[in-house]
Write a protein that holds these residues in place. Structure first.
Motif, PDB file in Angstrom:
ATOM      1  N   ASP A 180       0.868  -1.176   0.000  1.00  0.00           N
ATOM      2  CA  ASP A 180       0.000   0.000   0.000  1.00  0.00           C
ATOM      3  C   ASP A 180       0.898   1.217   0.000  1.00  0.00           C
ATOM      4  O   ASP A 180       1.821   1.311   0.819  1.00  0.00           O
ATOM      5  N   MET A 181       0.620   2.137  -0.894  1.00  0.00           N
ATOM      6  CA  MET A 181       1.491   3.305  -1.014  1.00  0.00           C
ATOM      7  C   MET A 181       0.748   4.552  -0.547  1.00  0.00           C
ATOM      8  O   MET A 181      -0.441   4.720  -0.822  1.00  0.00           O
ATOM      9  N   LYS A 182       1.468   5.399   0.172  1.00  0.00           N
ATOM     10  CA  LYS A 182       0.943   6.713   0.525  1.00  0.00           C
ATOM     11  C   LYS A 182       1.949   7.711  -0.011  1.00  0.00           C
ATOM     12  O   LYS A 182       3.123   7.645   0.388  1.00  0.00           O
ATOM     13  N   ALA A 183       1.527   8.589  -0.906  1.00  0.00           N
ATOM     14  CA  ALA A 183       2.484   9.381  -1.690  1.00  0.00           C
ATOM     15  C   ALA A 183       3.463   8.390  -2.300  1.00  0.00           C
ATOM     16  O   ALA A 183       3.073   7.393  -2.874  1.00  0.00           O
ATOM     17  N   ALA A 184       4.780   8.586  -2.111  1.00  0.00           N
ATOM     18  CA  ALA A 184       5.709   7.630  -2.740  1.00  0.00           C
ATOM     19  C   ALA A 184       6.306   6.678  -1.709  1.00  0.00           C
ATOM     20  O   ALA A 184       7.336   6.066  -1.946  1.00  0.00           O
ATOM     21  N   SER A 185       5.636   6.553  -0.556  1.00  0.00           N
ATOM     22  CA  SER A 185       6.186   5.690   0.503  1.00  0.00           C
ATOM     23  C   SER A 185       5.250   4.529   0.803  1.00  0.00           C
ATOM     24  O   SER A 185       4.040   4.608   0.558  1.00  0.00           O
ATOM     25  N   ILE A 186       5.811   3.480   1.369  1.00  0.00           N
ATOM     26  CA  ILE A 186       4.998   2.301   1.697  1.00  0.00           C
ATOM     27  C   ILE A 186       4.310   2.530   3.043  1.00  0.00           C
ATOM     28  O   ILE A 186       4.968   2.876   4.034  1.00  0.00           O
ATOM     29  N   SER A 187       2.996   2.314   3.073  1.00  0.00           N
ATOM     30  CA  SER A 187       2.311   2.443   4.367  1.00  0.00           C
ATOM     31  C   SER A 187       2.012   1.068   4.962  1.00  0.00           C
ATOM     32  O   SER A 187       1.664   0.957   6.126  1.00  0.00           O
ATOM     33  N   GLY A 188       2.149   0.007   4.177  1.00  0.00           N
ATOM     34  CA  GLY A 188       1.912  -1.336   4.698  1.00  0.00           C
ATOM     35  C   GLY A 188       1.993  -2.354   3.576  1.00  0.00           C
ATOM     36  O   GLY A 188       2.095  -1.995   2.400  1.00  0.00           O
ATOM     37  N   LEU A 189       1.978  -3.608   3.985  1.00  0.00           N
ATOM     38  CA  LEU A 189       2.018  -4.708   3.020  1.00  0.00           C
ATOM     39  C   LEU A 189       0.777  -5.558   3.247  1.00  0.00           C
ATOM     40  O   LEU A 189       0.567  -6.061   4.359  1.00  0.00           O
ATOM     41  N   GLU A 190      -0.042  -5.679   2.223  1.00  0.00           N
ATOM     42  CA  GLU A 190      -1.257  -6.501   2.358  1.00  0.00           C
ATOM     43  C   GLU A 190      -0.898  -7.957   2.095  1.00  0.00           C
ATOM     44  O   GLU A 190      -0.221  -8.267   1.112  1.00  0.00           O
ATOM     45  N   SER A 191      -1.352  -8.823   3.010  1.00  0.00           N
ATOM     46  CA  SER A 191      -1.023 -10.241   2.849  1.00  0.00           C
ATOM     47  C   SER A 191      -2.235 -11.086   3.211  1.00  0.00           C
ATOM     48  O   SER A 191      -3.223 -10.584   3.751  1.00  0.00           O
ATOM     49  N   SER A 192      -2.143 -12.376   2.951  1.00  0.00           N
ATOM     50  CA  SER A 192      -3.259 -13.271   3.268  1.00  0.00           C
ATOM     51  C   SER A 192      -3.419 -13.426   4.784  1.00  0.00           C
ATOM     52  O   SER A 192      -4.425 -13.971   5.236  1.00  0.00           O
ATOM     53  N   ALA A 193      -2.437 -12.961   5.563  1.00  0.00           N
ATOM     54  CA  ALA A 193      -2.595 -12.982   7.023  1.00  0.00           C
ATOM     55  C   ALA A 193      -2.976 -11.609   7.547  1.00  0.00           C
ATOM     56  O   ALA A 193      -2.947 -11.376   8.756  1.00  0.00           O
ATOM     57  N   GLY A 194      -3.312 -10.695   6.651  1.00  0.00           N
ATOM     58  CA  GLY A 194      -3.687  -9.339   7.064  1.00  0.00           C
ATOM     59  C   GLY A 194      -2.586  -8.352   6.708  1.00  0.00           C
ATOM     60  O   GLY A 194      -1.695  -8.642   5.901  1.00  0.00           O
ATOM     61  N   ARG A 195      -2.663  -7.201   7.356  1.00  0.00           N
ATOM     62  CA  ARG A 195      -1.754  -6.106   6.998  1.00  0.00           C
ATOM     63  C   ARG A 195      -0.468  -6.214   7.820  1.00  0.00           C
ATOM     64  O   ARG A 195      -0.508  -6.469   9.028  1.00  0.00           O
ATOM     65  N   ILE A 196       0.649  -6.039   7.146  1.00  0.00           N
ATOM     66  CA  ILE A 196       1.946  -6.071   7.831  1.00  0.00           C
ATOM     67  C   ILE A 196       2.541  -4.665   7.745  1.00  0.00           C
ATOM     68  O   ILE A 196       2.615  -4.086   6.648  1.00  0.00           O
ATOM     69  N   VAL A 197       2.909  -4.143   8.883  1.00  0.00           N
ATOM     70  CA  VAL A 197       3.502  -2.805   8.890  1.00  0.00           C
ATOM     71  C   VAL A 197       4.903  -2.921   9.486  1.00  0.00           C
ATOM     72  O   VAL A 197       5.067  -3.331  10.638  1.00  0.00           O
ATOM     73  N   ALA A 198       5.890  -2.608   8.667  1.00  0.00           N
ATOM     74  CA  ALA A 198       7.286  -2.765   9.106  1.00  0.00           C
ATOM     75  C   ALA A 198       8.025  -1.444   8.957  1.00  0.00           C
ATOM     76  O   ALA A 198       7.608  -0.569   8.193  1.00  0.00           O
TER      77      ALA A 198
END
Ligand SMILES: Cc1cc2nc3c(=O)[nH]c(=O)nc-3n(C[C@H](O)[C@H](O)[C@H](O)COP(=O)(O)OP(=O)(O)OC[C@H]3O[C@@H](n4cnc5c(N)ncnc54)[C@H](O)[C@@H]3O)c2cc1C
Length: 410
Positions: A180-198
């Motif tokens: 998931d991108m917000k402007a040009a940065s990553i805000s999270g990673l969508e996965s089959s286990a839900g959202r991953i925020v690193a």
């Protein structure tokens, strides 16, 4: 499960590269890490690899990465017997011509200057190291006693269990869908286990890397290439061993003892190229139909008589990640907090240990031990092109020329 998973480092890919990065992060005292793997450890290309670990390369940094790997694999095997399948049998690079032998002398010099022991063997000295080979017509051989082979799946599992013992989580059967991108940065990673925020994302997804990084707006010239090797029927131990791993650049093949069998692969014989999206997208996708490997099997049978006696049992043909210029892709991208580590192209097992350590050190800001500048994504410019059908055709055509020039790298 729809909870948000938070961590310092999220690694996509539980192949040899992802597990090695995690293992080395743990070694540096970092345990707030998850590995996201859509199948299980080593189910991409790593399980299929023939397991050769050879330190002779033209690029200095390649030698340094693989030298570290060979030391690590030997160390892990002696600490946890049977854990990696490390053979420690050494390698012989066989020459049938004086020109090739002269080239071996240069390679020996480079390896020696980087602390990799080598010697050039002939006659009786060579026969002593390789009593099971038919050395008729052989001019010389380059001997590397610290080369060897491993069982790639065992190694990946060993690295993953080292990481999990230190507290790192492996999320198996979890697919990373998109950034998931917000402007040009990553805000999270969508996965089959839900959202991953690193805090930082590392994509080590092998030949499937292009699809995932595209969701962060990144193109890189990665494609997929087929590799294969044949495996003999069982060979009696006294006909098989001792057998160092063998590479024969003049005839473009390599061979090794694998348990009680002999595995033979061909280098650069008309490989099949594919766009990442056209690769068979199944767990351990491969075929085991026997092939003549572009005609190298009779040559291998002459050098290794036990191979001819045993006959062939099956082959392993699978895809792996490759890059347009034949170099790994390792490093930060133009998207903040996103590192890509892909493009193992035939020597990713050999380099996995060194790559894991180098990437882990970079992620935590430790001083670099190996110069990674040859591998940076930025070498492709500020807006690199991903591989489409036209670029794949260019790569296919330049591939043969490139490797006719550097045929010793097999
Ligand atoms: C037939 C063959 C023989 C080979 N022989 C040798 C050899 O002898 N020596 C050598 O050094 N190298 C060899 N190689 C190359 C070596 O196998 C690769 O370079 C190495 O395994 C690359 O490891 P990796 O971790 O980058 O990729 P992979 O092992 O492919 O790991 C990537 C992982 O990412 C996962 N993944 C992908 N997308 C997602 C997603 N969206 N979400 C979650 N998970 C995802 C995949 O399931 C996979 O497990 C060989 C390759 C082949 C095919």
């Amino acid at each position: 499960m729809n909870d948000v998973i938070r961590c310092r480092f999220a690694i996509v890919g539980g192949g040899l590269w992802g597990t090695s990065i995690a293992y080395h992060l743990a070694d540096l005292g970092v345990d707030d890490v998850v590995i996201v793997e859509r199948w299980d450890i080593a189910d991409g290309s790593s399980w299929a690899a023939a397991g050769f670990v050879g330190q002779v390369r033209h690029r200095r940094s390649d030698v340094e990465l693989i030298k570290y790997s060979a030391g690590l694999y030997a160390e892990l095997e002696s600490a946890y017997s049977g854990s990696t399948g490390w053979g420690g049998e050494g390698s012989l690079r066989i020459s049938y011509t004086s020109e090739r032998s002269a080239e071996f002398s240069l390679l020996a010099e480079q390896c020696t200057s980087l602390g990799v022991p080598t010697s050039i063997l002939r006659g009786l000295e060579l026969a002593e190291i390789a009593p099971t080979l038919n050395l008729d017509g052989v001019d010389s051989a380059l001997w590397l006693p610290t080369d060897g082979s491993i069982v790639p799946e065992k190694l990946a599992r060993m690295l993953a269990s080292g990481a999990t013992a230190a507290g790192i989580q492996v999320l198996a059967d979890v697919e990373a869908y998109r950034f998931d991108m917000k402007a040009a940065s990553i805000s999270g990673l969508e996965s089959s286990a839900g959202r991953i925020v690193a805090d930082h994302y590392i994509v080590a997804a092998g030949m499937f890397t292009p699809q995932l990084i595209a969701t962060a707006g990144i193109g890189l010239p990665l494609y997929a290439r087929q590799a294969n090797y044949v495996v003999s029927n069982s060979v009696p131990d006294d006909r098989l061993r001792p057998l160092p791993t063998v590479r024969v650049p003049d005839q473009q093949y390599y061979a090794r003892a694998a348990d009680s069998r002999i595995a033979v692969g061909a280098t650069r014989r008309a490989p099949v190229f594919a766009l990442a999206e056209d690769v068979p997208n199944g767990r351990r996708a491969h075929t085991n139909a026997i092939t003549d490997l572009g005609g190298v099997v009779p040559d291998a049978e002459r050098l290794i008589p036990a191979l001819a006696e045993a006959g062939l049992s099956h082959a392993v043909t699978a895809f792996e990640s490759a890059t347009s210029d034949g170099r790994f892709i390792i490093g930060p991208t133009q998207v903040p907090a996103l590192t890509v580590v892909a493009g193992g192209q035939g020597y990713g097992v050999a380099a996995a240990g060194g790559i894991g350590r180098a990437v882990a050190r970079e992620l935590v800001g430790a001083p670099a031990e190996v110069d990674l500048s040859d591998y940076r994504p930025s070498r492709f410019g500020s807006a690199p092109r991903s591989v489409d059908a036209a670029l794949l055709e260019d790569i296919r055509q330049s591939y043969g020329d490139r490797y006719r020039i550097a045929a010793v790298q097999s």
